[in-house]
Every structure is written in C-alpha cells, then in structure tokens.
Design an enzyme around this catalytic site. Structure first.
Site, mmCIF file in Angstrom:
data_model
loop_
_atom_site.group_PDB
_atom_site.id
_atom_site.type_symbol
_atom_site.label_atom_id
_atom_site.label_comp_id
_atom_site.label_asym_id
_atom_site.label_seq_id
_atom_site.Cartn_x
_atom_site.Cartn_y
_atom_site.Cartn_z
ATOM 1 N N GLU A 123 -7.756 3.491 19.290
ATOM 2 C CA GLU A 123 -7.979 3.945 20.659
ATOM 3 C C GLU A 123 -7.356 5.336 20.824
ATOM 4 O O GLU A 123 -6.233 5.542 20.355
ATOM 5 C CB GLU A 123 -7.344 2.987 21.677
ATOM 6 N N GLY A 263 3.248 2.606 23.018
ATOM 7 C CA GLY A 263 4.084 1.408 22.992
ATOM 8 C C GLY A 263 3.453 0.314 22.152
ATOM 9 O O GLY A 263 4.099 -0.268 21.284
ATOM 10 N N ALA A 264 2.177 0.045 22.400
ATOM 11 C CA ALA A 264 1.500 -1.025 21.674
ATOM 12 C C ALA A 264 0.003 -0.940 21.902
ATOM 13 O O ALA A 264 -0.455 -0.244 22.818
ATOM 14 C CB ALA A 264 2.006 -2.385 22.157
ATOM 15 N N MET A 265 -0.748 -1.680 21.084
ATOM 16 C CA MET A 265 -2.209 -1.586 21.123
ATOM 17 C C MET A 265 -2.847 -2.957 20.963
ATOM 18 O O MET A 265 -2.463 -3.730 20.088
ATOM 19 C CB MET A 265 -2.657 -0.622 20.016
ATOM 20 N N ASN A 267 -5.634 -4.294 19.795
ATOM 21 C CA ASN A 267 -6.714 -4.592 18.857
ATOM 22 C C ASN A 267 -7.013 -6.089 18.824
ATOM 23 O O ASN A 267 -6.103 -6.916 18.800
ATOM 24 C CB ASN A 267 -6.323 -4.158 17.444
ATOM 25 N N HIS A 299 1.184 -7.591 28.417
ATOM 26 C CA HIS A 299 0.139 -6.605 28.681
ATOM 27 C C HIS A 299 -0.928 -6.612 27.580
ATOM 28 O O HIS A 299 -2.117 -6.725 27.873
ATOM 29 C CB HIS A 299 0.788 -5.217 28.796
ATOM 30 N N GLU A 300 -0.500 -6.493 26.354
ATOM 31 C CA GLU A 300 -1.487 -6.413 25.256
ATOM 32 C C GLU A 300 -2.237 -7.731 25.120
ATOM 33 O O GLU A 300 -3.439 -7.746 24.857
ATOM 34 C CB GLU A 300 -0.828 -6.010 23.932
ATOM 35 N N GLU A 322 -6.924 -0.610 32.002
ATOM 36 C CA GLU A 322 -5.479 -0.359 32.057
ATOM 37 C C GLU A 322 -4.882 -0.660 33.430
ATOM 38 O O GLU A 322 -3.828 -1.280 33.527
ATOM 39 C CB GLU A 322 -5.154 1.070 31.612
HETATM 40 N N1 BES Z 1 -4.419 0.488 25.080
HETATM 41 C C1 BES Z 1 -3.088 0.914 25.245
HETATM 42 C C2 BES Z 1 -2.512 1.631 24.073
HETATM 43 C C3 BES Z 1 -3.059 3.000 23.774
HETATM 44 C C4 BES Z 1 -3.131 3.955 24.723
HETATM 45 C C5 BES Z 1 -3.420 3.332 22.532
HETATM 46 C C6 BES Z 1 -3.623 5.213 24.409
HETATM 47 C C7 BES Z 1 -3.912 4.567 22.232
HETATM 48 C C8 BES Z 1 -4.009 5.523 23.165
HETATM 49 C C9 BES Z 1 -2.161 -0.265 25.520
HETATM 50 O O1 BES Z 1 -2.761 -1.363 26.064
HETATM 51 C C10 BES Z 1 -1.163 0.217 26.521
HETATM 52 O O2 BES Z 1 -1.532 0.448 27.624
HETATM 53 N N2 BES Z 1 0.091 0.383 26.111
HETATM 54 C C11 BES Z 1 1.141 0.916 26.921
HETATM 55 C C12 BES Z 1 2.151 -0.119 27.290
HETATM 56 C C13 BES Z 1 1.766 -0.953 28.458
HETATM 57 C C14 BES Z 1 2.791 -2.032 28.715
HETATM 58 C C15 BES Z 1 1.531 -0.174 29.710
HETATM 59 C C16 BES Z 1 1.825 1.964 26.061
HETATM 60 O O3 BES Z 1 1.596 1.974 24.867
HETATM 61 O O4 BES Z 1 2.567 2.750 26.628
HETATM 62 ZN ZN ZN Z 2 -3.104 -1.286 28.106
#
Ligand code: BES
Ligand code: ZN
Length: 880
Positions: A123, A263-265, A267, A299-300, A322
C-alpha cells in the site's frame, strides 16, 4: 526537473481490463529476486478496451508471454512507470518475468530486506515495484503465490491466505504455495521470508470456525508476543459482538519487522507490523506502548472487513477504509479501557494535529480532489477527521441506526471496491434519512467555527441557543457551503444539576438530559421550554463535531463547568479552555515584562480536582496536564514560542509549589510495588503517579531528582522507569548524564527501548539538545535507513520540542532541511513525513518565517527531489 504529474478524482475511469486470477512465483534472494506472474486477463465489459496498461517501477523486465507466445520488443512499450501492451485479445493469459533487488530497496516499498528478513509493503502503490500489474484498488484478483528460497536463511515462507502445499527443492532450497480465495487488490498482497519465532494460539469464531493465530517475531523477542495475541483475540470477539463481523480464513498471521515506514499494514491474512507496534513486555514497554499495540492490532484486524472485504475504488476514497477503521479502533479501545480517556486522547490529537493541517498549506478534504503522491495523503485529515465524520453519522442516526447502516454497507458491497458516497448511501437507505448536505464534510476542507449565544427569558422560562457557523478559506476552496453539524448540548442549573431538556414545538418527546441539535444553516435558533432558572449550557458534549467552538464563556463559567459538567469530556475540556485563557494571559505578561501572576480561580479549581483522585484517577491526570505548547501556539496570531514555554513552565511550577503536599501524598499512596498488569485501573494509577512525580520535579526541589532516580532504580516496569528518565533528561547536571549512560548500557540490546532513549533526548528542553542529536546520529545504534530511529530523533525533535526546534538562530530549521535532503535519497516517504514541522511557517514572527522559508528553499533546490517531498515543499512555499 519536470514537475511530477497530478492525479485528479474527476479523471477516474473504470479499468479497461480485469484480472481474474494471478499466479505469482518468487525465487527469493536478498540480492536478486526473480518474479514470474501469470495473469488471467479479460476486457472489462464496462471499460473502454484498447491497449493494456500495466504499472511498473524500479524493476527489470526479462520477458513477456501472451497466451504462451514470447512477445517481440515492438509488441509492447516500456517506460519508467510501466508497460503498455498493444493489440491484446478479449481474454488471454499474460506471463511476465521480472527481476528486483530487495537489498537496494531503502524506500521500503515493494519487496525489501529488513535485518535478515525479506518482506513487502504494497500500500498504496508498492506492488508495481514487484511486477508489472494494474496497480489500482478497483482491480481485484484471486492470488496464488509460490515462494522458493534457501531453507537455512529463510525457513519460514509466508503469503496471504491459506497454505496449500510446501516441499523441498534442490540446492538447499524449499518452497511453499499459498492461496487466498478472496479476490483482492494488489495493495493487500504480502509475503514474508525469514528465520522467525512463531507464537501460536487459536480462536473459534461465533459460527464455530477454528482460526489459527500466529505471531512471527525475531527469536530474541519470543517472550514479547503475549499482549499482541491477547489484543488480537479481544479484537476478534469485539468485532463479532459490535459489528457482527467474523474472520474468513483458516489462519491470521502478524509479522513484526524492524524497518517499516508506518505502524502496521492490513495485508489479507498476513498483517505486517512495525516491531514497535507488536512487541511488549513489562520490562521494555510502557503503558502507552501497550495501549497503542492493542489499538493497532485491532485497527489492522478490523480492516479485514472495512478495507479488505469492502475496499476502495480509488485512492481518493482512502478515508472510506481508514476513517471508518479508525472509528472502529477508537470504539474498541474505549470499550477495552476508559471511554473518556480515549475520547480526550482522540480529541487532543485532532485539535493539535488535524486542526493545524486544516489551517495550513496542505489542507485537503477528507476525500481529496487531487494528489501528486498518494503517500502524502495518509494524513490526520483522512484518518482522524475521517473518523470524526463517520462518528457524526453515528451520532445522527443513533447506535442502532448506525449498525443497521453498516450491516447494509457490508452486505451490499462485499467483494467490491467502492466510494465514500456508497458508504453514506448505505447509512441513508438503512435509516431513511437524507444525508446530501452532510456529504460536504467529505468534499470541503477547513475546520468550521461554530459560534454559540445563549439567551434566557425568565418570564416565559425559555432558553434559546443561537448557533451559527462559518468556515475559513483553504487552498483551492475559498467559498464554503454550510455543513450539517450535530451539536450535542445539556443544560445545568446553578447548583450544577442537569436540567431536563424539551425543545419548543416538540410533542410527546420525553425530556432528556442531553440533546443533539442539528445545525444545517449558516445560523439557527433552538429554544428549550420549561427551563425554570437561568442555565449554564454544556456545549458540544463529547466533542460531537470536529469544529472550533466559540462560546464566549468567561473564566468563572469555565470553572463552574470544570467542577460540575455532567459530561466528563466537557469537564476536562472546560479545564483546558480555562488553562488556555490563563496561559495566554501569562504569555502577554511575559511579552510586556510584567511579573507572571496566576489567577486564584484556576488554583481553586485544581484543588477540587484532587478530590476525584481516588474515584477517577484517569480523569484527574488528564485534568492536571496542561495544554501542549504546540496547541497553545496554534491559538495565537503570531506564535510566541519562548513566551509560551516560559508561561507554561511558570504555571506548572506555581501549581507544583501550591499543591506540593497533595502531590507528595498522592505519589506515596500510588507508588505501590504491585506486579505489572495492563488494565485500565492500574494504568490510570501509574499515570497519575507519574503526573505527580512530574509536578514534584517542577517544584525545583533537588530532593525530587533523587526520587526520580530511585523510581527508575526500583521500577518493575518501563512505564515508571521512562517517567523518571524523561524528567531527569530535562534537568542539566551530572545525574542526567549518569542516568542516560546507565540506561543505555542496560538496554542497548533492545531496539524499542533504544528508540525511547533517543526520544527522551530529542525532546529535552535543555539548550544543548541539537548538538546532542547531531552526535546521536553518528551513534552505532542509529541508522538513517531505519524509520523508527529517524522518527525518534529527528521527528521528535522537530515536532515535540518547540523551544529548541524554533531556536531563534534557525539552527533547528537548517538541521531539518539538511536531514530531509539526505533522507530523500534513501526513503522519500519518511523524508516527506518530516516536512510537517515546517508547514506552519506563516504562524511565526518575521525572522523565523524567513529562516523557515530559507530551509524550505534549500529542500526545494535539491537535485532529483522525490515526488513525495516535491509535492509538500511546493505547497508549503506556495502558501500566501
Ligand atoms: N493501511 C495502513 C498502513 C499504511 C498506510 C501502509 C500508508 C502504507 C501506506 C494501516 O491500516 C494504518 O492505517 N496504519 C496506521 C496505524 C493505525 C492504528 C492508524 C499507521 O501505520 O500509522
Ligand atoms: Zn488503516
């Protein structure tokens, strides 16, 4: 340099070709990985046909076969951004072989090497760095993935979905074949190969499906998986109970990696996490870490429905997944912990970060109209304001109505790629309401200002609230139409009791304690009847809309609300507003070189707060924490960095000295040597204890330094240890040096703790901070290719250390410009995210403005700037 291309929502077109299935084969190695992709392709009946355009960047093409025949060089066109295949039939198979170099990938998009691990981040547009593909979320395909790699280097081979078969190959290699039956966009693709510990558990869904849960971490971290695993099970149960969403594969995996941009993804079936957002043990993780891990795991996981089963049509719809998923994780955290503490945290973040973004040169709507680089739009507006917008929908239709709406949304759109309009349409249809006007929240940027006036008519026992709204201009949007704003209100009588509410003209409605008024016009009046005495209104309860409230409440009224409001969020908020008023008064004193005098009113109110310490320690610590320097700066026409720091320091010291005995007593009573457990009650007690410690340190009494050191030494958990270290690091002297040195010696083997050690130094108010940071950048534990290190040092300094970052000589700005230029060549996403600290340059005095602009110009002048940094620096410099 030619300006990068801008993409517009208005130009959206359905894909010309659809991919039914894709079979990917990877011959994995760190230096070079071979990828063979075999796609079943067909023309989209709704599309326009023509040539087949595939995205692809930073990859080497080996061959292209169409229905088994190798294409000659003149049958396709290659560019830096993709592959165009001319004269394709209606239905065909396309087989593409490419080579990629994970070792050289410091951008951490696509397939990359982290430690001894190979992993992916796709992503938003990383899949195109793996193979040529229509890399857009509305192309959904069924993926089958075969991984082959050296068995000793990469004993674990993971991809999305369920494991089908695995086997041995020649030359010490082995392979595994994974199949994901759910069609998905390429951004949800993932693979991981490495030597990892696997922590296993299982979960039985509400319909009796058995799901294997697996958390993969470096072997040395095998003892730090329990909290993430527990959080995952909580999240799975919660989503079944709250949204009737059940998991849909046989296995759910989480992998922790050390180098990760975010933070995390989410997939599909294979979430990849920044190690800092998974690993926890009482010795190494703070309560904040535990809290964040629980919420990110949630969240994920929640994305499995809000994002994966139902995904986004295009990246302008990012907030569809999101914003909604952030709302879901906020609800989850509130249910697992304390609702009011969660709300205070969310609103604080929204006000400090999102209001600033909405008032600056990067302001954009929750559904933007254009972008140059989509990575720049993973913003607090898309996330936090997006969550507020979904939350307002929930407020407007009520909890049950909202659930009916989300049920309909998931039913209608399961397996589809949709828009924010589709989401709103489902809420409308399930509740038979018209939300046409409400949708302006998605298309108009800027923070609305809601002004409130109250008028009491004693003879007729009526109380009228007049609400009016306006919204400042933002880049590209000068005129705004009125928003549909839910304003939840209550009325208190003079003794602080809630008054029953009944609106004029309403029949048979039961009087209630609070009401949500719907402001739709530029101005409107709401009259309450049978109001027996002049009330004090409690406005925007629970922060029912992401607006700035102008209520003209004087300090006495704020003090009254702080003491009596029936809505705990508003009690806190009244205290914050009162503190802001007083602090801004102190700044004015400072500017005019008057003695700083703290009004008794605030001190009296604080005295009353202590009474709650036993019954609600969480609320008490929130109420004792003063508004941040950044938020105070945003309240001023010209931010006075030094004045704010002086005023806030003075107020803290005054409170500390006045209530020293109370802080002492409270500290003593809360300083138990109880075994660490993560739960809301214990967390609230540790939090309050450390707030007391901070105030005790603010008294200036040297004995308190010893107390900090003692706490660090005796602590059985990282929360208490860090609280001590943070305070010591703000005080010059030999204790500081010793404490920092011995802390590092003790924890140098642990990356997460080392990042905390860096953060504490980057946030220190002492004047030598920048010099120290420059030294730390050369420290053997620090690497510019590791995003967590960069965020801990550079990010924390620039965002959370205003007095030092905004040093009058411009040294902070020059430092940031230099770092961004270096980072941009390594990792454009991380570089672009550090730009934020320069975004509000217009808010500062003329000298600082000039220095900040100079720093921006240095960045703009750099040769071969990434799209990421280019877009932001250009928008900042264009700010008029
Ligand atoms: N889908 C995103 C991660 C992401 C964002 C990957 C942009 C690549 C580019 C994931 O679900 C997300 O929103 N992660 C947040 C943490 C969340 C608790 C708000 C993050 O990584 O900050
Ligand atoms: Zn997210």
């Amino acid at each position: 340099m030619t300006a990068p291309k801008e993409t517009f929502l208005a130009d959206y077109q359905v894909p010309a070709y659809l991919i039914e299935s894709v079979d990917l084969r990877f011959a994995l190695a760190a230096a070079q990985t071979r990828v063979v992709s075999k796609m079943q392709i067909q023309g989209n009946p709704a599309g326009s046909g023509g040539d087949l355009a595939l995205d692809g960047e930073h990859i080497e093409l080996v061959s292209v076969k169409l229905d088994g025949r190798v294409l000659a060089g003149n049958e396709y066109q290659r560019s830096d951004t993709g592959l165009l295949i001319t004269h394709v039939p209606e239905r065909f198979t396309l087989e593409i072989e490419t080579l990629i170099q994970p070792d050289k990938n410091t951008a951490l998009e696509g397939l990359y090497h982290s430690g001894s691990l190979l992993c992916t981040q796709c992503e938003a547009q990383g899949f195109r760095r793996i193979t040529y593909y229509p890399d857009r979320p509305d192309v959904m395909a069924v993926f089958t993935v075969t991984l082959e790699a050296d068995k000793t280097l990469f004993p674990i081979l993971l991809a999305n979905g369920n494991l089908m078969v695995r086997g041995e190959a020649s030359d010490g290699k082995h392979w595994a074949k994974w199949h994901d039956p759910h069609p998905k966009p390429s951004y949800l693709f993932a693979l991981v190969a490495g030597d990892l510990h696997c922590q296993q558990d299982s979960f039985t869904t509400q319909n009796g499906r058995e799901v294997a849960l697996e958390i993969y971490v470096d072997h040395e971290n095998s003892h730090k998986c329990d909290h993430a695993l527990r959080s995952l099970k909580q999240a799975m149960t919660w989503d079944e109970e709250t949204y009737r969403r059940e998991y849909d594969l046989d296995v759910f995996m989480i992998v922790a990696v050390n180098d990760f941009n975010m933070g995390a993804m989410e997939n599909k079936g294979l979430n990849i996490f920044n190690a800092s957002c998974v690993l926890a043990s009482p010795e190494t993780a703070t309560d904040d870490d535990y809290y964040t891990i629980q919420s990110i795991v949630g969240h994920e996981y929640f994305h499995n429905w809000s994002g994966n089963r139902v995904t986004c049509r295009d990246w302008f719809q990012l907030s569809l997944k999101e914003g909604f998923t952030v709302l879901r994780d906020q609800q989850f955290s509130a249910d697992m912990n304390s609702e009011v503490v969660q709300r205070i945290g969310d609103v604080n973040q929204l006000r400090i970060m999102q209001f600033a973004e909405d008032a600056g040169p990067m302001a954009h709507p929750v559904r933007p109209a254009s972008f140059i680089e989509i990575s720049n739009f993973y913003t607090v507006t898309i996330y936090e304001k997006g969550a507020e917008v979904v939350g307002m929908l929930k407020t407007l239709v009520g909890n049950a109505g909202f659930r009916k709406g989300t049920d309909l949304y998931f039913d209608r759109h399961d397996g589809q790629a949709v828009t924010t309009d589709d989401f709103v349409a489902a809420i409308e249809a399930a509740n038979d309401v018209d939300l046409t006007q409400f949708k302006r929240w998605y298309s108009q940027a800027g923070t609305p200002v809601v002004t409130v006036k109250g008028d009491y008519d004693a003879t007729r026992e009526r109380y009228t609230l007049t609400l009016s709204q306006s919204c400042p201009a933002t880049p590209d949007q000068t005129e705004k139409a009125p928003f549909h704003i839910p304003v939840t209100v209550g009325l208190l009588d003079k003794s602080g009791q809630v008054m029953p509410l009944q609106l004029e003209g309403e029949v048979a409605e039961e009087p209630t304690d609070s009401r949500t008024l719907e402001l739709r016009d530029a101005a409107a009046e709401f009259t309450f009847i049978n109001v027996s005495s002049e009330p004090v209104p409690s406005l925007l309860q629970g922060f029912s809309a992401p607006v700035k409230l102008v209520a003209q409440q004087d300090n006495d009224t704020l003090a009254f609300l702080m003491a009596h409001d029936s809505d705990n969020f508003n009690r806190w908020d009244a205290g914050q507003t009162l503190s802001i008023n007083i602090l801004l008064g102190l700044v004015a004193d400072y500017q005019q070189q008057r003695a700083l005098a703290v009004p008794e009113l605030l001190l009296t109110q604080i005295a009353a707060v202590f009474v709650l310490a036993e019954s609600d320690p969480a609320l008490v610590s929130r109420m004792l924490i003063l508004p941040s320097e950044n938020y105070l700066a945003a309240q001023q026409k010209v931010a006075d960095v030094d004045g704010i720091h002086a005023a806030r320091t003075h107020l803290r010291k005054t409170i500390a000295q006045r209530f020293k005995a109370e802080f002492e007593a409270l500290y003593q009573s809360l300083n138990t040597q109880k075994k660490y457990d993560f739960n809301a009650d214990d967390m609230a007690q540790r939090d309050l204890k450390n707030v007391c410690l901070a105030y005790l340190m603010a008294t200036g009494d040297p004995m308190q330094t010893q107390r900090c050191l003692k706490q660090m030494k005796q602590a059985n958990n990282m929360t208490d240890r860090m609280a001590g270290l943070r305070l010591i690091a703000d005080q010059a002297g030999p204790e500081r040096e010793t404490a920092l040195r011995s802390f590092y010696e003790q924890w140098q083997h642990d990356r997460q703790v080392v990042d905390k050690w860096l953060t504490v130094q980057a946030q220190s108010n002492l004047p030598d901070t920048l010099i120290r940071i420059k030294g730390l950048l050369k420290h053997p534990a620090v690497s510019m290719t590791n995003p967590n290190n960069v965020r801990a040092l550079i990010g924390q300094f620039c965002r959370n250390n205003p007095v030092n970052f905004h040093a009058k000589d411009g040294s902070g700005y020059a430092f940031l410009a230099e770092q961004i230029c270096q980072l941009d060549d390594l990792n454009p996403q991380v570089a672009a995210r550090q730009m934020g600290a320069l975004g509000a340059w217009r808010q500062y005095d003329a000298e600082r403005q000039a220095l900040m602009k100079q720093a921006l110009q240095t960045i703009a002048d750099k040769k071969s700037l990434s799209k990421d940094v280019y877009e932001i620096v250009t928008k900042y410099l264009a700010d008029k």
